[in-house]
Write a protein that holds these residues in place. Structure first.
Motif, PDB file in Angstrom:
ATOM      1  N   GLY B 195       0.792  -1.233   0.000  1.00 59.59           N
ATOM      2  CA  GLY B 195       0.000   0.000   0.000  1.00 59.59           C
ATOM      3  C   GLY B 195       0.824   1.282   0.000  1.00 59.59           C
ATOM      4  N   PRO B 196       1.796   1.403   0.907  1.00 62.71           N
ATOM      5  CA  PRO B 196       2.564   2.660   0.943  1.00 62.71           C
ATOM      6  C   PRO B 196       3.272   2.968  -0.378  1.00 62.71           C
ATOM      7  CG  PRO B 196       2.941   1.384   2.931  1.00 62.71           C
ATOM      8  CD  PRO B 196       2.138   0.507   2.026  1.00 62.71           C
ATOM      9  N   ALA B 197       3.913   1.943  -0.978  1.00 64.52           N
ATOM     10  CA  ALA B 197       4.604   2.181  -2.256  1.00 64.52           C
ATOM     11  C   ALA B 197       3.615   2.655  -3.312  1.00 64.52           C
ATOM     12  CB  ALA B 197       5.322   0.913  -2.717  1.00 64.52           C
ATOM     13  N   LEU B 198       2.447   1.990  -3.377  1.00 63.36           N
ATOM     14  CA  LEU B 198       1.452   2.380  -4.381  1.00 63.36           C
ATOM     15  C   LEU B 198       0.931   3.781  -4.118  1.00 63.36           C
ATOM     16  CD1 LEU B 198      -0.674  -0.883  -4.862  1.00 63.36           C
ATOM     17  CD2 LEU B 198       1.364  -0.104  -6.079  1.00 63.36           C
ATOM     18  N   ALA B 199       0.692   4.113  -2.836  1.00 64.56           N
ATOM     19  CA  ALA B 199       0.132   5.429  -2.517  1.00 64.56           C
ATOM     20  C   ALA B 199       1.107   6.539  -2.899  1.00 64.56           C
ATOM     21  CB  ALA B 199      -0.211   5.496  -1.034  1.00 64.56           C
ATOM     22  N   VAL B 200       2.387   6.340  -2.554  1.00 57.01           N
ATOM     23  CA  VAL B 200       3.382   7.371  -2.872  1.00 57.01           C
ATOM     24  C   VAL B 200       3.529   7.488  -4.393  1.00 57.01           C
ATOM     25  CG1 VAL B 200       5.799   8.050  -2.658  1.00 57.01           C
ATOM     26  CG2 VAL B 200       4.605   7.081  -0.691  1.00 57.01           C
ATOM     27  N   GLY B 201       3.574   6.333  -5.072  1.00 57.96           N
ATOM     28  CA  GLY B 201       3.689   6.353  -6.529  1.00 57.96           C
ATOM     29  C   GLY B 201       2.527   7.089  -7.180  1.00 57.96           C
TER      30      GLY B 201
END
Lengths: 271, 330
Positions: B195-201
């Motif tokens: 989730g965090p990687a996708l949200a930042v991306g």
């Protein structure tokens, strides 16, 4: 041109000081000092490779000076934030390209980018500026047509409308009339004149010397990266200048209606 | 925003809604649509409740996240490369992420706790290698050239992945289900991990959308409008690496979604990147869900890997884009 440019621009003082610009190696433009007169149309002319587009690119921040500076109202252009600079100086590059299917209105909307930010998305100001730019370029009826369905002159007017929507005091145009026939050339050049009439400082690279004389208030003639002559067309365009710029023997006549110089080339001189 | 945008958002939202329903209703097992919806309304059918809430719902959410990431990554990569064929799966970005994950597991990491960051780094490396290879000689402007470079890189990294799997039985067992690309058996823990990687991306992708869209008018025009083209491209690649790395960590390499989704979005709303992104946000999840439902139904009672279904769906689109009289310029 039926459209009008109601918005008045403030006079911008655009100057280069000992400017060197190039593409990495030897500078193409060398130690160039020039002042572009505010509220007037300046044409930059000269043979291919003389550095006229390079100079325009430096004025537009597309090329970074290797030495010297471009000053806008006394401030070094390289030190102004790109977005702030883009609110003062607009650019129409040569052979501007657009994705297939882009409509005139969508193109003109791009002109609002420097006025937008994270917290300031599309606003009524932007919509008004786009509508006025479309009206100024006489494109209201074509606003929803894709660019690729327009004539060359209409397409070029759409690009200029994008720069008009940018609401800059300086407008830079790189060969805005190349690849256009006579009627379409006039269509575009009349719009360019309207820009200056509304107080903008307009600088255009033009290929044809007679066209430049007819439509510009001020001429900057370049060869080998340096300025050979500058001033009002009737003062600087002589057979001697044509020979120096292009190596061509020519007769310079006077346009019977406009009173501006007309260049009639006779033969190429041996280099 | 406008009528044009609505023309894309409305059908995309509709398809996404139906796809979510189908994803909850259909499975490879015995719980069909009637039992699934019965279980949700009455709550007496324990088997059906388990299938829908514990198996299909998490799987659906993971598919939505993966689809969103891949659709947006495709649109961003195509805008940055100004190439309608630039697709994370085709350019070796996904292959880079997979290779990195497999190497990490072979080196001793556990698939369950690895997290997305190794995949993100692999995706970034794949992205840079493909772009670098395409620009090695002369211009990188030829759309097909970039795809050829990407295909070569994908092949190379895929071979590397196979070698590692052949040499190392433990790794092969841990990742076999994963290397083909699938959202089967994924739970909410997977989603929390990536989730965090996708949200930042996604955030970076949305922030860079305006400058990136101006690049479609050429670098000189973009500069004239106050943008910094080089910075926009770097941010775009960071966003693509985060999105693709996260998606690969969650579901393995799934090709063609990043090609099909922006292609359909452009057909609906035209070339403006910001509209394409908005539509891709809905269309990406919809396409992956449709493919995932198909993966459950095509060879019942078995499941076809999701990556295989998206390839079946995507290959014709690739052929269509390449065969169109001239490549649409971006």
């Amino acid at each position: 041109m039926t459209g009008t440019l109601e918005e008045r621009a403030t006079a911008a003082d655009l100057v280069t000081e000992a400017l060197d610009v190039g593409y990495g190696g030897e500078p193409v433009v060398r130690a160039l000092d020039v002042r572009l007169p505010p509220g007037a149309v300046t044409a930059i002319v000269g043979p291919n490779g003389c550095g006229k587009s390079t100079l325009l690119g430096a004025l537009a921040r597309v090329h970074t000076p290797q030495a010297g500076a471009v000053l806008l109202d006394g401030r070094d252009l390289a030190r102004i934030r790109p977005r702030d600079a883009a609110r003062r100086i607009g650019l129409l590059p040569q052979q501007a390209e657009a994705p297939d299917g882009l409509t005139v209105r969508d193109l003109v909307r791009y002109g609002r980018h420097p006025h937008q930010g994270l917290l300031r998305q599309w606003s009524p100001d932007d919509a008004g500026a786009v509508d006025r730019a479309l009206a100024a370029a006489d494109l209201v009826e074509l606003a929803d047509r894709p660019l690729d369905t327009l004539s060359g002159g209409q397409r070029q007017r759409a690009w200029i409308a994008m720069v008009v929507a940018q609401q800059t005091d300086v407008v830079l145009l790189d060969e805005p009339t190349s690849a256009l026939d006579l009627g379409h050339q006039l269509e575009v050049l009349e719009l360019v004149r309207d820009l200056a009439a509304a107080g903008r400082t307009v600088v255009a690279v033009l290929h044809d010397l007679s066209t430049a004389c007819r439509h510009a208030d001020h001429l900057v003639a370049m060869r080998g990266g340096r300025i050979v002559a500058e001033g009002a067309p009737q003062d600087v365009v002589t057979p001697g200048l044509v020979r120096e710029l292009y190596g061509v023997e020519a007769v310079v006549l006077v346009d019977p209606t406009a009173g501006t110089p007309v260049v009639c080339p006779i033969r190429r001189l041996a280099p | 925003m406008d009528r044009v945008l609505a023309r894309g958002l409305v059908p995309a939202a509709l398809v996404l809604f139906l796809a979510v329903l189908a994803s909850l209703a259909f499975g490879a097992g015995e719980v069909g649509p009637a039992r699934a919806f019965g279980a949700l309304t009455t709550g007496t059918d324990e088997d059906a409740r388990f299938a829908v809430l514990q198996l299909r719902l998490p799987r659906t959410l993971v598919a939505v996240a993966v689809g969103l990431a891949l659709g947006v990554a495709g649109a961003v990569l195509q805008a940055a490369a100004r190439n309608p064929l630039a697709e994370p799966g085709l350019l070796g970005v996904s292959a880079g992420a997979s290779f990195a994950v497999v190497v990490a597991i072979a080196a001793g990491a556990s698939a369950a706790t690895l997290g997305p960051w190794v995949a993100v780094l692999g995706a970034a490396a794949g992205c840079l290698l493909a772009i670098g290879a395409a620009r090695l000689r002369g211009t990188g402007d030829d759309p097909v050239r970039l795809v050829l470079a990407g295909a070569a890189l994908s092949g190379l990294l895929g071979a590397g992945t196979s070698v590692v799997l052949l040499l190392d039985q433990r790794t092969a067992d841990e990742v076999r289900f994963w290397t083909v690309g699938s959202v089967a058996g994924r739970d909410l823990g997977t989603l929390a991990q990536v989730g965090p990687a996708l949200a930042v991306g996604l955030l970076i992708a949305l922030l860079v959308a305006r400058p990136l869209s101006a690049l479609s008018l050429g670098d000189a025009t973009a500069r004239g409008l106050g943008h910094r083209p080089a910075r926009a491209r770097v941010l775009a690649i960071v966003a693509v690496a985060l999105l693709v790395g996260g998606a690969v960590a969650a579901a393995g390499p799934i090709a063609f979604v990043g090609l099909v989704v922006p292609f359909l979005a452009r057909a609906l709303v035209g070339p403006d990147l910001r509209r394409v992104l908005a539509v891709s946000l809905l269309l990406g999840p919809a396409v992956v869900l449709v493919a995932d439902v198909a993966s459950r139904l095509l060879v019942r009672p078995y499941e076809m890997p999701l990556g295989v279904v998206t390839a079946l769906l995507g290959a014709p689109v690739l052929v269509a884009v390449v065969r169109s009289t001239r490549l649409p310029s971006l």
